[in-house]
Design a protein around this motif. Structure first.
Motif, PDB file in Angstrom:
ATOM      1  N   ILE A 207       0.849  -1.201   0.000  1.00 27.21           N
ATOM      2  CA  ILE A 207       0.000   0.000   0.000  1.00 27.21           C
ATOM      3  C   ILE A 207       0.886   1.253   0.000  1.00 27.21           C
ATOM      4  CG2 ILE A 207      -1.703   1.310   1.325  1.00 27.21           C
ATOM      5  CD1 ILE A 207      -2.628  -1.439   2.498  1.00 27.21           C
TER       6      ILE A 207
ATOM      7  N   TYR B 136      -0.231  -6.172  -3.754  1.00 30.14           N
ATOM      8  CA  TYR B 136      -1.410  -6.091  -2.887  1.00 30.14           C
ATOM      9  C   TYR B 136      -2.433  -7.169  -3.254  1.00 30.14           C
ATOM     10  CZ  TYR B 136      -5.387  -3.857  -0.487  1.00 30.14           C
ATOM     11  OH  TYR B 136      -6.468  -3.592   0.325  1.00 30.14           O
TER      12      TYR B 136
ATOM     13  N   GLU C 160     -13.620   1.436   5.476  1.00 28.20           N
ATOM     14  CA  GLU C 160     -12.526   2.395   5.631  1.00 28.20           C
ATOM     15  C   GLU C 160     -13.085   3.794   5.415  1.00 28.20           C
ATOM     16  OE1 GLU C 160      -9.387   1.874   2.767  1.00 28.20           O
ATOM     17  OE2 GLU C 160     -10.774   1.355   1.169  1.00 28.20           O
TER      18      GLU C 160
ATOM     19  N   ARG D 268      -7.239  -6.349  10.631  1.00 29.25           N
ATOM     20  CA  ARG D 268      -7.245  -7.107   9.377  1.00 29.25           C
ATOM     21  C   ARG D 268      -7.449  -8.590   9.674  1.00 29.25           C
ATOM     22  NH1 ARG D 268      -5.620  -3.988   4.952  1.00 29.25           N
ATOM     23  NH2 ARG D 268      -4.846  -1.955   5.595  1.00 29.25           N
TER      24      ARG D 268
ATOM     25  N   PHE E 228     -10.869  -6.020   6.218  1.00 24.08           N
ATOM     26  CA  PHE E 228     -10.198  -5.082   7.128  1.00 24.08           C
ATOM     27  C   PHE E 228     -11.134  -3.954   7.507  1.00 24.08           C
ATOM     28  CE2 PHE E 228      -9.185  -3.092   3.041  1.00 24.08           C
ATOM     29  CZ  PHE E 228      -9.299  -1.737   3.304  1.00 24.08           C
TER      30      PHE E 228
ATOM     31  N   ARG F  75     -10.628   0.028   8.932  1.00 23.21           N
ATOM     32  CA  ARG F  75      -9.689   1.091   9.313  1.00 23.21           C
ATOM     33  C   ARG F  75     -10.462   2.310   9.791  1.00 23.21           C
ATOM     34  NH1 ARG F  75      -6.457   1.386   5.254  1.00 23.21           N
ATOM     35  NH2 ARG F  75      -7.639   2.845   4.031  1.00 23.21           N
TER      36      ARG F  75
END
Ligand code: GLY
Length: 280
Positions: A166, A174, A186, A258, A272, A274
């Motif tokens: 990332i 990725y 996210e 994650r 994930f 965030r």
């Protein structure tokens, strides 16, 4: 006095009253001698074994942190440094004594044209007792503990690789680590659950690794939960320091969780979450 558990070990006053000390002419030199020698041998053997296990674990970690050298088409260069300021205390156990292990720093150095170099190194952080790594003392060193820690290490390493991809904007690296149906929450998705890779590709294509002169990413206090043999969850704080094109330094913080799943023997990132600067 050689009792590992400090609660059960005699204190200095008790030790002075012990026949071994206060009648040493009659006792220490005559009684228990062989038993004492045997106990000392056992004690030393245990210390040595513990030291060897820790050395092996650290060697594995350090070796793998040296190996990545990736060239990207746009000229960016990824390498990992061998620096590791790990401290191991090879002493007898106390419950609150922990091996001071790493946070990962992924740093991209500035270049005149293009996104520049990226460097990954390990720096020590102070960890709480319940975090990923411990020296096994509290529960007694056992191969089960070492095995569990090695598996947790594997998850940390995979996450380091993912964050590195990332940081440098390496979409290929990725995607290799992600399930194609990756789900995520996210800040960029405004509280919506995103599924699949397209949403993320947009940032790899247009933003990541492009507008910042230098980036230093630190993964702080990674904490791994093993969920059986085939799944694991990792949580940590990610700090990104960067210098913008005007030369102004910034720091961003994100809290990330994650989830990894092993499918056909291969670990894949499946979900994930965030949050950034305390936001959702
Ligand atoms: N936005 C991509 C990731 O954090 O995995």
């Amino acid at each position: 006095m050689l009792t590992v558990n400090p609660q059960r070990r005699i204190n200095a006053t008790e030790a002075l009253k012990h026949p071994w000390i206060c009648q040493r002419e009659r006792v220490a030199s005559v009684v228990h001698r062989q038993q004492t020698v045997d106990c000392l041998k056992k004690f030393n053997a245990r210390r040595k074994l513990k030291g060897a296990i820790l050395t092996t674990m650290l060697a594995t970690r350090n070796f793998s942190s040296r190996s990545i050298v990736a060239k990207k088409g746009d000229g960016s260069h990824v390498k990992e440094s061998t620096e590791s300021n790990t401290t191991v205390e090879d002493d007898d156990c106390k419950e609150d004594r922990k091996v001071d292990r790493s946070a990962t720093v992924i740093a991209r150095e500035p270049e005149e044209n293009g996104p520049g170099k990226c460097q990954v190194s390990l720096v020590p952080v102070i960890q709480r007792n319940d975090q990923v790594f411990n020296d096994g003392c509290a529960r007694g060193s056992s191969s089960l503990d070492s095995e569990e820690e090695a598996r947790k290490q594997e998850i940390v390493k995979l996450t380091e690789q993912l964050v590195e991809a990332i940081t440098v904007g390496d979409y290929e690296a990725y995607t290799k680590l992600c399930d194609p149906h990756l789900t995520s929450f996210e800040p960029e998705a405004l509280s919506n659950l995103v599924e699949g890779m397209e949403f993320h590709k947009f940032y790899f294509d247009n933003v990541l690794g492009k507008f910042r002169k230098a980036i230093n990413t630190t993964i702080l206090n990674p904490n791994v939960h093993l969920l059986g043999d085939e799944a694991a969850c990792i949580a940590y704080v990610r700090l990104s320091q960067y210098i913008d094109r005007q030369g102004v330094p910034h720091t961003e913080q994100a809290e990330e969780t994650r989830v990894w799943h092993r499918h056909d023997g291969r670990w894949q990132h499946i979900h994930f979450h965030r949050s950034q600067n305390g936001s959702k």
